[in-house]
Design an enzyme around this catalytic site. Sequence first.
Site, PDB file in Angstrom:
ATOM      1  N   ASP A 193       9.893  17.915  21.342  1.00 35.94           N
ATOM      2  CA  ASP A 193       9.972  17.532  19.932  1.00 35.94           C
ATOM      3  C   ASP A 193       8.599  17.053  19.437  1.00 35.94           C
ATOM      4  OD1 ASP A 193      11.195  17.290  17.505  1.00 35.94           O
ATOM      5  OD2 ASP A 193      12.153  15.356  17.927  1.00 35.94           O
ATOM      6  N   LEU A 244       9.486  -0.786  10.663  1.00 31.69           N
ATOM      7  CA  LEU A 244       8.378   0.178  10.636  1.00 31.69           C
ATOM      8  C   LEU A 244       8.866   1.581  10.316  1.00 31.69           C
ATOM      9  CD1 LEU A 244       6.456  -0.865  13.877  1.00 31.69           C
ATOM     10  CD2 LEU A 244       5.579  -0.988  11.549  1.00 31.69           C
ATOM     11  N   GLY A 245      10.066   1.880  10.765  1.00 25.42           N
ATOM     12  CA  GLY A 245      10.573   3.238  10.549  1.00 25.42           C
ATOM     13  C   GLY A 245      11.885   3.410  11.284  1.00 25.42           C
ATOM     14  N   LYS A 301      11.809  -0.870  19.435  1.00 24.38           N
ATOM     15  CA  LYS A 301      12.808   0.134  19.060  1.00 24.38           C
ATOM     16  C   LYS A 301      14.163  -0.404  19.476  1.00 24.38           C
ATOM     17  CE  LYS A 301      10.336   4.501  19.367  1.00 24.38           C
ATOM     18  NZ  LYS A 301      10.289   5.810  20.009  1.00 24.38           N
ATOM     19  N   GLY A 338      14.907   8.551  16.571  1.00 19.66           N
ATOM     20  CA  GLY A 338      16.060   9.180  17.200  1.00 19.66           C
ATOM     21  C   GLY A 338      17.163   8.222  17.605  1.00 19.66           C
ATOM     22  N   PHE A 339      16.825   7.014  18.043  1.00 15.90           N
ATOM     23  CA  PHE A 339      17.923   6.151  18.501  1.00 15.90           C
ATOM     24  C   PHE A 339      18.025   4.834  17.759  1.00 15.90           C
ATOM     25  CE2 PHE A 339      14.577   5.717  21.743  1.00 15.90           C
ATOM     26  CZ  PHE A 339      14.322   4.359  21.691  1.00 15.90           C
ATOM     27  N   GLY A 340      17.380   4.745  16.619  1.00 19.13           N
ATOM     28  CA  GLY A 340      17.597   3.544  15.819  1.00 19.13           C
ATOM     29  C   GLY A 340      16.346   3.084  15.093  1.00 19.13           C
ATOM     30  N   VAL A 363      12.994   0.822  14.089  1.00 18.52           N
ATOM     31  CA  VAL A 363      11.806   0.353  14.795  1.00 18.52           C
ATOM     32  C   VAL A 363      11.220  -0.815  13.998  1.00 18.52           C
ATOM     33  CG1 VAL A 363       9.574   1.025  15.768  1.00 18.52           C
ATOM     34  CG2 VAL A 363      11.370   2.736  15.519  1.00 18.52           C
TER      35      VAL A 363
HETATM   36  P1  AMP Z   1      10.341   7.102  16.688  1.00 17.70           P
HETATM   37  O1  AMP Z   1      11.669   6.593  17.086  1.00 17.70           O
HETATM   38  O2  AMP Z   1       9.377   7.083  17.854  1.00 17.70           O
HETATM   39  O3  AMP Z   1      10.401   8.477  16.051  1.00 17.70           O
HETATM   40  O4  AMP Z   1       9.732   6.097  15.601  1.00 17.70           O
HETATM   41  C1  AMP Z   1      10.105   6.080  14.260  1.00 17.70           C
HETATM   42  C2  AMP Z   1       8.980   5.552  13.391  1.00 17.70           C
HETATM   43  O5  AMP Z   1       8.681   4.204  13.753  1.00 17.70           O
HETATM   44  C3  AMP Z   1       7.666   6.308  13.579  1.00 17.70           C
HETATM   45  O6  AMP Z   1       7.585   7.435  12.749  1.00 17.70           O
HETATM   46  C4  AMP Z   1       6.625   5.249  13.230  1.00 17.70           C
HETATM   47  O7  AMP Z   1       6.432   5.188  11.832  1.00 17.70           O
HETATM   48  C5  AMP Z   1       7.286   3.971  13.690  1.00 17.70           C
HETATM   49  N1  AMP Z   1       6.828   3.624  15.044  1.00 17.70           N
HETATM   50  C6  AMP Z   1       7.375   4.002  16.235  1.00 17.70           C
HETATM   51  N2  AMP Z   1       6.701   3.498  17.270  1.00 17.70           N
HETATM   52  C7  AMP Z   1       5.690   2.776  16.742  1.00 17.70           C
HETATM   53  C8  AMP Z   1       4.614   2.025  17.316  1.00 17.70           C
HETATM   54  N3  AMP Z   1       4.468   1.924  18.644  1.00 17.70           N
HETATM   55  N4  AMP Z   1       3.746   1.427  16.486  1.00 17.70           N
HETATM   56  C9  AMP Z   1       3.882   1.545  15.131  1.00 17.70           C
HETATM   57  N5  AMP Z   1       4.854   2.253  14.545  1.00 17.70           N
HETATM   58  C10 AMP Z   1       5.753   2.865  15.326  1.00 17.70           C
END
Ligand code: AMP
Length: 812
Positions: free
Chosen positions: A623, A504-505, A526, A508-510, A512
């Site tokens: 943040d 998905l993306g 995550k 900060g720590f890896g 997703v």
């Molecule tokens: P983060 O580590 O929270 O910054 O997540 C990185 C990226 O993963 C985000 O910008 C979203 O695109 C995706 N992502 C994180 N959490 C979720 C979630 N609960 N549902 C869908 N996408 C997510």
Amino acid sequence: MGALPTLLLVFSIFRISIAVDTIALNQVVRDGEILTSAGGSFELGFFSPDDSNRRYLGIWYKKVSTMTVVWVANREIPLNDSSGVLKVTDQGTLAILNGSNTNFILWSSNSSRSARNPTAQLLDSGNLVMKDGNDDNPENFLWQSFDYPCNTLLPGMKLGRNTVTGLDRYLSAWKSVDDPSKGNFTYRLDPSGYPQLILRKGSAVTFRSGPWNGLRFSGFPELGRNPVYTYEFVFNEKEMYFRYELVNSSVVSRLVLNPDGSKQRVNWIDRTHGWILYSSAPMDSCDSYALCGVYGSCNINRSPKCECMEGFVPKFPNDWDMADWSNGCVRSTPLGCQNGEGFVKFSGVKLPDTRNSWFNRSMDLKECAAVCLSNCSCTAYTNLDIRDGGSGCLLWFGDLIDIREFNENGQELYVRMAASELGRSGNFKGKKREWVIVGSVSSLGIILLCLLLTLYLLKKKKLRKKGTMGYNLEGGQKEDVELPLFDFATISKATNHFSIYNKLGEGGFGLVYKGTLQEEQEIAVKRLSKNSGQGLNEFKNEVIYISKLQHRNLVRLLGGCIHDEEKMLIYEYMPNKSLDSFIFDKTRSMELDWNKRFLIINGIARGLLYLHQDSRLRIIHRDLKADNVLLDEEMIPKISDFGIARSFGGNETEANTKRVVGTYGYMSPEYAIDGLYSTKSDVFSFGVLVLEIVSGKRNRGFSHPDHSLNLLGHAWTLYMEGRSMELIDSSVGDIHDLSQVLRLINVGLLCVQCGPDERPSMSSVVLMLSSDSTLPQPKEPGFFTGRGSTSSSGNQGPFSGNGITITMFDGR
Ligand code: AMP
């Protein structure tokens, strides 16, 4: 923070201050003379609320530079010249005489008894009292102005009744800002059923506080510990009243009922800022009395706002669909006082009107349910006091009306239902429903229910078990976090063995991943990168904070997974991903019309307010940015990524770090330069986000052909030139309420002001977003020039515009 229109515009008083606070028998205060309370807080004298000849005797703040009258004696009968005289009479009363006709008493206080040496004194609380000689015991006062409030409730005043004497102290608004005579609105403690404060226009109810639940009035979910005032509700055989006291007596704070029927708490800041709004009721349209009719429930975050409670249907469906909810709802299955009737528990509500209720302080909830069930006209029950797990009993008779849903601090209400209605599912949209079965339900039903429950639990257990993760917080304090643990095989299977197609993306720590559990539940996983040192700290941080928080506008953590070196966190899946993927994308931004953007901003504000003020820990996110706001299927925003959040304990409001972490473009000047962070540094980031959502442009990397300002500088310049409309993203489509957009830009600019103290708190922001109060003019923002130029408010030097969260050591 809204600078409020002051109640009195052009006051005219002729001043001859007399340095006393007392007048004795047959002494007088003439028009032009002023009595001053001993501590110098209040003054008493004659005044005109405008430049007319109408003269009133009143009490006002001495130290507040905008003349603000808190009490008026002859509010219905002004003098027409300056011949007025206030006198202590030998009957032990205070009288206003018309100087040209000394026999004519224009106004007079009453007196409970005669006194040998009647004396009037203006106390430093703002209370004008009649006493006998030096008898300072309040119990013995012959009369006091605090017993006859006008539009203002000062600290220490009682709003309510003495049931022995029948004295009823209530607020009544002025007719208009320059006419102190009684206007249309009153705010009074209503003693019928279980007492509640009721705001009325004439005899029509416009708002009600709901009953006191031991902690607060049911309709004031935000009423809680705060730095400004403490409050109490007293209800015994002799008295029932609400009262507040100031925590710090040097603060000037009052409750006022305005001529337009709004009840506001306002605090005096200084000559520049004036009176600042602290809280207000009615809060929003769901506070309008009975908006959704009987058995209808209002939810401000829902569209349409009104919905019938589960088990009820609109009485007139056509009207209902046309948003005329006034006729409310009727039962799908009528009650017949039959065997098998029971109760459905609705959670998170403002309790219905209690004017038709009955209470008992000693019963517990079970007894309460039994009493309600045994009386055919009893329609609902709940605990009277919600403290310590709940006690006492409150019963309703007849139709339930004026119910609303709250995200937080709502209460439980057990509503009587016909037997056939006890099997349906659902509740208010998006909320869980629970059944409370009281009375005769066949044993077969119970066995079936137990069987189903056991099966469900067994299935769940297979999937996850509860685990404890022990982590050290900053400062070495150990924190144990209870978290449902998923087994590795389940998560691996759910994510197609961490397939790249499920990615998905990256945060900060890896990485997703998207996953799907057996029951079709979609999740986001995550996964901590194996070699990430800093990532591990952020992972722990996230577990510690987010597992303790629950709010509609925060992403929900479902559990964790630990397997050898692997560490993962499992969240509810947000199908619409993050906000940045909408607002900064030419095509997708068109899906966000103005209404959606407004709701998103409101949701983020509420989530942040929860973090700052209402959660168990006081949390600074550090943040907040568009990438860290996720959107669920209904586009409800959820703040995520607590990797670098910090909590504050006790009275701490600000901290300092040498490791400045955050994101370029969202960081406040004091944090970026001096490493100082507080709730106000989050407010700065929120302001940036508001301007980004309105404009569809990133602050970071913003460029304009005409100048080298960043988005903040650009928005401020447009605002100062009265051209704020030009900031609005062209993708938002039609705007029905331009003033709402301009208001938001104003709020955004207030949040990004350079000094942390200049920025409003999130509670003020939430209020500003939901009210029409006048907003102050923002000062120049912090960090308002773009790259390559120098800002007069701060230096952006150390940052690189790479768009991701950055870490700076020795930020000081
Ligand atoms: P983060 O580590 O929270 O910054 O997540 C990185 C990226 O993963 C985000 O910008 C979203 O695109 C995706 N992502 C994180 N959490 C979720 C979630 N609960 N549902 C869908 N996408 C997510």
